[in-house]
Every structure is written in C-alpha cells, then in structure tokens.
Design a protein around this motif. Structure first.
Motif, PDB file in Angstrom:
ATOM      1  N   ILE A  85      32.477 -35.230  49.854  1.00 47.96           N
ATOM      2  CA  ILE A  85      32.622 -33.831  49.421  1.00 47.96           C
ATOM      3  C   ILE A  85      31.778 -33.565  48.190  1.00 47.96           C
ATOM      4  O   ILE A  85      31.069 -32.544  48.098  1.00 47.96           O
ATOM      5  CB  ILE A  85      34.108 -33.511  49.165  1.00 47.96           C
ATOM      6  CG1 ILE A  85      34.894 -33.521  50.478  1.00 47.96           C
ATOM      7  CG2 ILE A  85      34.251 -32.163  48.475  1.00 47.96           C
ATOM      8  CD1 ILE A  85      36.388 -33.385  50.291  1.00 47.96           C
ATOM      9  N   LEU A  86      31.817 -34.469  47.225  1.00 49.51           N
ATOM     10  CA  LEU A  86      31.069 -34.254  45.985  1.00 49.51           C
ATOM     11  C   LEU A  86      29.570 -34.375  46.214  1.00 49.51           C
ATOM     12  O   LEU A  86      28.791 -33.627  45.617  1.00 49.51           O
ATOM     13  CB  LEU A  86      31.527 -35.256  44.920  1.00 49.51           C
ATOM     14  CG  LEU A  86      32.934 -34.994  44.370  1.00 49.51           C
ATOM     15  CD1 LEU A  86      33.384 -36.127  43.475  1.00 49.51           C
ATOM     16  CD2 LEU A  86      32.961 -33.671  43.604  1.00 49.51           C
ATOM     17  N   CYS A  87      29.147 -35.304  47.058  1.00 52.27           N
ATOM     18  CA  CYS A  87      27.713 -35.410  47.363  1.00 52.27           C
ATOM     19  C   CYS A  87      27.202 -34.131  48.006  1.00 52.27           C
ATOM     20  O   CYS A  87      26.069 -33.701  47.766  1.00 52.27           O
ATOM     21  CB  CYS A  87      27.459 -36.599  48.285  1.00 52.27           C
ATOM     22  SG  CYS A  87      27.630 -38.215  47.483  1.00 52.27           S
ATOM     23  N   ASP A  90      28.744 -30.790  45.011  1.00 52.80           N
ATOM     24  CA  ASP A  90      28.592 -30.762  43.560  1.00 52.80           C
ATOM     25  C   ASP A  90      27.330 -30.001  43.183  1.00 52.80           C
ATOM     26  O   ASP A  90      26.251 -30.238  43.726  1.00 52.80           O
ATOM     27  CB  ASP A  90      28.526 -32.188  43.012  1.00 52.80           C
ATOM     28  CG  ASP A  90      28.625 -32.208  41.493  1.00 52.80           C
ATOM     29  OD1 ASP A  90      29.201 -31.259  40.914  1.00 52.80           O
ATOM     30  OD2 ASP A  90      28.116 -33.167  40.874  1.00 52.80           O
ATOM     31  N   GLY A  91      27.475 -29.082  42.233  1.00 50.87           N
ATOM     32  CA  GLY A  91      26.352 -28.270  41.811  1.00 50.87           C
ATOM     33  C   GLY A  91      26.106 -27.046  42.666  1.00 50.87           C
ATOM     34  O   GLY A  91      25.124 -26.328  42.451  1.00 50.87           O
ATOM     35  N   THR A  92      26.995 -26.783  43.624  1.00 50.47           N
ATOM     36  CA  THR A  92      26.874 -25.601  44.479  1.00 50.47           C
ATOM     37  C   THR A  92      28.124 -24.743  44.354  1.00 50.47           C
ATOM     38  O   THR A  92      29.155 -25.185  43.839  1.00 50.47           O
ATOM     39  CB  THR A  92      26.680 -26.002  45.955  1.00 50.47           C
ATOM     40  OG1 THR A  92      27.897 -26.585  46.452  1.00 50.47           O
ATOM     41  CG2 THR A  92      25.551 -27.015  46.097  1.00 50.47           C
ATOM     42  N   ARG A  93      28.046 -23.524  44.864  1.00 47.71           N
ATOM     43  CA  ARG A  93      29.204 -22.633  44.831  1.00 47.71           C
ATOM     44  C   ARG A  93      30.322 -23.140  45.737  1.00 47.71           C
ATOM     45  O   ARG A  93      31.492 -22.806  45.540  1.00 47.71           O
ATOM     46  CB  ARG A  93      28.802 -21.224  45.257  1.00 47.71           C
ATOM     47  CG  ARG A  93      27.861 -20.534  44.273  1.00 47.71           C
ATOM     48  CD  ARG A  93      27.522 -19.129  44.752  1.00 47.71           C
ATOM     49  NE  ARG A  93      26.640 -18.439  43.807  1.00 47.71           N
ATOM     50  CZ  ARG A  93      26.173 -17.211  43.981  1.00 47.71           C
ATOM     51  NH1 ARG A  93      26.498 -16.538  45.094  1.00 47.71           N
ATOM     52  NH2 ARG A  93      25.384 -16.671  43.084  1.00 47.71           N
ATOM     53  N   GLY A  96      33.355 -24.843  44.041  1.00 45.62           N
ATOM     54  CA  GLY A  96      34.402 -23.979  43.494  1.00 45.62           C
ATOM     55  C   GLY A  96      35.408 -23.578  44.558  1.00 45.62           C
ATOM     56  O   GLY A  96      36.620 -23.550  44.308  1.00 45.62           O
ATOM     57  N   LEU A  97      34.903 -23.280  45.768  1.00 43.20           N
ATOM     58  CA  LEU A  97      35.797 -22.924  46.864  1.00 43.20           C
ATOM     59  C   LEU A  97      36.680 -24.108  47.251  1.00 43.20           C
ATOM     60  O   LEU A  97      37.892 -23.948  47.443  1.00 43.20           O
ATOM     61  CB  LEU A  97      34.975 -22.456  48.069  1.00 43.20           C
ATOM     62  CG  LEU A  97      35.758 -22.148  49.344  1.00 43.20           C
ATOM     63  CD1 LEU A  97      36.739 -21.006  49.106  1.00 43.20           C
ATOM     64  CD2 LEU A  97      34.803 -21.809  50.489  1.00 43.20           C
ATOM     65  N   ALA A 311      35.460 -31.642  53.868  1.00 43.69           N
ATOM     66  CA  ALA A 311      36.168 -30.723  52.962  1.00 43.69           C
ATOM     67  C   ALA A 311      37.111 -29.825  53.751  1.00 43.69           C
ATOM     68  O   ALA A 311      38.245 -29.557  53.335  1.00 43.69           O
ATOM     69  CB  ALA A 311      35.159 -29.893  52.173  1.00 43.69           C
ATOM     70  N   GLY A 312      36.639 -29.360  54.913  1.00 44.01           N
ATOM     71  CA  GLY A 312      37.513 -28.548  55.758  1.00 44.01           C
ATOM     72  C   GLY A 312      38.652 -29.351  56.342  1.00 44.01           C
ATOM     73  O   GLY A 312      39.808 -28.890  56.373  1.00 44.01           O
TER      74      GLY A 312
END
Length: 566
Positions: A85-87, A90-93, A96-97, A311-312
């Motif tokens: 998930i972080l790869c 991270d660094g994208t919008r 936050g979601l 993530a989903g």
C-alpha cells in the motif's frame, strides 16, 4: 529544580512499574504452577508432572502448529500488505483516502470484525447470497467449510484484515522521523521507480521504528482467543483457545496443565520473535546487496496496481461485514438466497435491550476508570519529562510494549491466581486494574508524538509572564493538546471495550461486558442476536471518537486559531 518537579520525577517510574510489574509477576505466577508449585492446590514441590500431562494431551502438536502458522502467516501478510500500500500510495492523494478509510477500522473490536467477516464469507453469508442462485444455482447454502476451517485460513484472513490498519498507522507515524518525503523526492529524481524508491530508501530507516509494533502483532496473532473462537478451527482449536478452556475448567487440577501450556505458548511466541529477528538480519544482508546493485525498478506499474488493489481488499471486507452485522440485527425474515431481508424488525433489539444495557454499563464503568487512570499517569509522566528534561529511553519503550508482546495467556493466568488470593477476582476493581495494563501503552503511544510536537515557546511565553509550571500545564498545554488528549482517551476506550481475555479470567465469568457476552454467543446460531451484540460493541468505540472530535470543535468554536492548532 522545583519541589513540584521533584515530586513528579517518580511518576514515570511508577508508570513503568505498573506495566512491567504485573506482567513479570503474572509470568512467574504461570511458570511456577507449570512446574508443579501451587501450594493453594496442593503443589508444594517442583515437578514435571504438569508437562507430562500437557504432552499427553491429544492434538497438542496440531494446536501449537495452528498457533504458529496462523500467527506468523497473518503477521507476514499484514506487513507485506502495508508495504504494498505504501509503495503504491505514499506521496499521492490516494494515501489520504486510504488513511481515512482504514483509520476508523482501528477502533473496531477484534470480535466485531471477526463476526462481520464470518457473516460475509460463511456458506450462507452475503457473498454466497449475492452470487446465488443465478450464477451458481445454489438454492440452499453450499456445503463449504469457509469458517472454522481446519487449516485456519479464515482465522488468518481475519487477523490480517484487523492488523493492517494498526501497522499502517504505526508506519505512517514513523515516516516523518525518517524524512520520508525528501528521501522519496531524491530517489525519484535519480530515476528510481516509486516501489524501488520506497523499499531501498525509506524502509531501512522506517523499519527500526515499527519493529516493536510488528512484534506486538506477531505475539497477538499467535495467542489471540476471541478471533480464534469465532473464525478458527475447533477440532482441535488453537493452543490459546484450549488453554482458556483449561483455565476455566471447574476441575482445578487442570490448572497445572493450563500453566504448563501457557508457558509453552510464551516459549512459542518468544521463539517466533527470535526467528523473525534473525530473518531481519538476513533480509538486511540480502537487501544491501540488492541496493548496491543499483537497479532503478522503473517498470513497477503492476506492483503499484497490486498495492492499490490490496488497499481495497483491506477495507471493503470489514466495512461490508460490519454492514452485515447491522442488517442481521434488524432482520425479520431473511431466507437464503435473498440478498436482503424481506422484512425488517426491531424485535431482537427490544428483546436484548435489558442485557445490552447492563453489559454496556459494565463496559462503560471499566473503560472510563481505566482510561482516566491511564491518562493521569501518562500526562504526569510526559509533564515530568518536560520539567526534568528527561525523555523515554529505549529500555523504557521496550517495557512499554511488554504487555503487548508477552502473550496474554502467559501472564493473565498468574494474575488470575493473584486476584483470587487478593479477593479481587470477579470484581470491577480487579478487571479495571487488568484493563489498565493494556490501555496505558496505547494512550502513551497516542500522546507522545503530539506532546513532543507542541511548540515550547508557548510555555516560555507563559513563564515569562509569571505563570507557574502547574498553571502552564493546566491553562496552556492541556488546552492546546485538547484534541490529542481526547483522541488518546478514545483509543484507550476502544481498547478497553474490545478486551476479552483479561475480562474473562480476572472477572471470573462474573463481570459481563459487551465483548465477553458477544463472544459467548459465537457458539450459538442466532445471527440476529450476534448481530445486535456485535453492532453495539462496534458502535461504542465510535461514540468515543465522535466525542473526541466534537468536544474540541464545540469548545473552540469561537477561537479560530485553536481550531487550526490541535
């Protein structure tokens, strides 16, 4: 040094003693009966007889193997999911979601999440209903073992879904200390793909900070009871579930075998942590060679898509399962394969209302008392550190995680014996003291970063105006930190609401909370009643978080600056 500072100096030591003391004493109170020494039951000399009884227990090896496979498998999968998930995010919008979706799930008690997953994947669950009868031809629930399977797959899945939010939030909290944003920017500028940049540049600096949370996840996954009772195999059950049954057996001679089994559980967890540590060293050695090879990993789109997909998968099953709890609690007539009830009713809520109210009141009293005590100790410890210019050492942090790393069954059995001797078993005071051991670490971890981030110039300005240290604490620091303090209290409240084994053992079955009553229903087949109890158990922590957000907004509604600054 002022007299007040001197008086506060002993608070951090008291706090650590309240954490480590009961755990170490409980372990001693477990190991000694496991070696035959328990004078209250006639064990006046050391003996290996309890271990012989334990080894002769049918299915012991299978139970131990299930604990190892499900615990280690769930930890590995949860960690890999968080990395993916972080790869990807991270660094994208998108991050936050994901954070907004997963953060509330941290408050969901393990038992409620397990019930929700069971209602989702069982043969008559929502997934089977949604694909029946048109693509499958199922007019009746299929004969599939999707829950309580002998391999522990459902148990592993439930543990992964519940631990991913915890590990993700712990990792996100560690990113600023690793200067992750700048490292990622530099790596991307040098031509690295997002996945390679994160694993090569950020992970090596973040991992040491999340090592203890990972060990806590590993220890819990190997020794959990409530999730294993709901989703895990039954013939045989995992080692922790069988130990709980022996500890509650009316035949007190089983306590010796239970103590030996709890010692075995402790040994398995410590061995797993040791093997994990060796794996860290091996991964570090292999990783250095991979990093020095210089591969940029630019073609990482498939890996990033997998991260987005995970993530989903980490959010949808729990959210859908919890919606299933709500649906079953309000269901009137709901036959298979109908996707929704054909009739809705409040009959289950009305029938269970008196028991729900009584259990909720007990849960509220225990949670409120344990959270209040923990908050007082943590705030006093942090304030003492400011006044005496002391910070928590590495040893102190290890002690802080001690109740989370040592398996609950390995020291609660000893505490149960101590509670009986002190006549605290079955009392609210005894259960509250047991809850405090688990609530305090989470409140400290929730408050330590916001406290350290508070601009010291506020206190300096107040002191220059003649304010005393006590006045600065009450009128400057606490108002500025109102939101973090209330959030930490909500975290502690959620932890207390979800505690099962401490309430069961220290309460001696005479203290009924939402969690103990909900888990007790797992053996029955009344889904409407389970849905009702599980839903209320889930909603109780959310009320705490809602208050933590609403009270500061209401308090500072006329102070715009305070609404911006936590």
């Amino acid at each position: 040094m002022s007299a007040t500072s001197s008086r506060l100096r002993w608070i951090p030591r008291l706090t650590l003693a309240l954490l480590a003391g009961p755990v170490l004493a409980g372990v001693a109170g477990t190991v000694l009966p496991g070696l035959g020494w328990l004078p209250a039951l006639g064990g006046h000399r050391l003996s290996l007889e309890p271990w012989r009884d334990l080894i002769a227990t049918p299915g012991l090896l299978r139970s131990a193997a299930l604990s190892i496979s499900t615990g280690c498998g769930a930890t590995l999968l949860a960690f890999a999911t968080v990395l993916a998930i972080l790869c990807a995010c991270d660094g994208t919008r998108a991050l936050g979601l994901v954070r907004r979706l997963l953060s509330p799930l941290l408050a969901v008690p393990h038992a409620a999440a397990a019930f929700g997953l069971a209602f989702l994947v069982s043969p008559s669950g929502w997934i089977a209903r949604l694909i029946s009868p048109w693509p499958t031809g199922w007019e009746r629930p299929p004969d599939l073992l999707t829950v309580n399977d002998p391999w522990g797959l459902a148990l592993t899945t439930g543990l992964v879904l519940k631990e991913v939010p915890f590990l993700l939030l712990m990792t996100l909290a560690a990113l600023p200390q690793a200067d992750a944003a700048r490292s990622r920017t530099v790596a991307l500028t040098l031509g690295y793909g997002r996945t390679a940049a994160w694993i090569k540049c950020i992970l090596p600096r973040v991992y040491p900070q999340i090592r203890l949370p990972l060990y806590a996840v590993l220890a819990f996954s190997m020794s959990n009871v409530e999730v294993a009772m709901i989703l895990g195999p039954n013939t045989p059950a995992t080692l922790a579930v069988r130990l709980t049954g022996w500890m509650r057996d009316p035949d007190l001679t089983n306590w010796f075998r239970a103590a030996a089994g709890a010692t075995l559980q402790l040994a398995l967890v410590l061995s797993a942590i040791g093997i994990w540590r060796l794996g860290e060293k091996l991964a570090a050695r292999l990783g250095r060679s991979w990093i020095f090879a210089g591969g940029r990993g630019r073609s990482d789109l498939p890996l990033r898509l997998i991260g987005f997909g995970l993530a989903g998968l980490a959010t949808v099953p729990i959210i859908t399962g919890l919606a299933g709890l709500a649906a079953w609690s309000l269901a009137g007539t709901w036959r298979f394969p109908d996707a929704l009830p054909t009739a809705w009713s409040l009959n289950t809520w009305m029938r269970a209302a008196p028991d729900l109210a009584a259990a909720f009141a007990e849960s509220l009293k225990i949670a409120a008392a344990s959270v209040a005590l923990a908050l007082a100790l943590v705030l006093a410890s942090l304030e003492s550190g400011d006044r005496n210019r002391e910070r928590a050492t590495g040893a102190a942090m290890h002690l802080l995680y001690l109740p989370l790393i040592v398996p609950q069954v390995a020291f609660l059995f000893g505490l149960q014996i101590a509670g009986i001797l002190l006549r605290l078993e079955g009392t609210l005071a005894g259960v509250t003291a047991a809850h405090l051991i688990f609530v305090l670490p989470y409140i400290y971890l929730s408050l330590v970063d916001p406290w350290a981030s508070l601009d010291p110039r506020y206190a300096t300005a107040a002191a220059s105006l003649g304010a005393s240290t006590n006045r600065i604490f009450w009128t400057v620091k606490l108002p500025l930190l109102l939101t973090p303090v209330l959030t930490a209290a909500a975290v502690g409240f959620a932890v207390s609401i979800g505690l099962y084994l401490p309430t069961l053992l220290i309460g001696g079955g005479r203290v009924s909370t939402l969690t103990t009553e909900a888990v007790a229903l797992a053996a029955g087949g009344d889904r409407r009643l389970i849905g009702t109890w599980g839903l209320l158990q889930m909603l109780a922590p959310f009320v705490g978080f809602a208050l933590a957000l609403a009270l500061p907004a209401l308090t500072w509604r006329n102070r715009r600056g305070m609404q911006v600054h936590p």
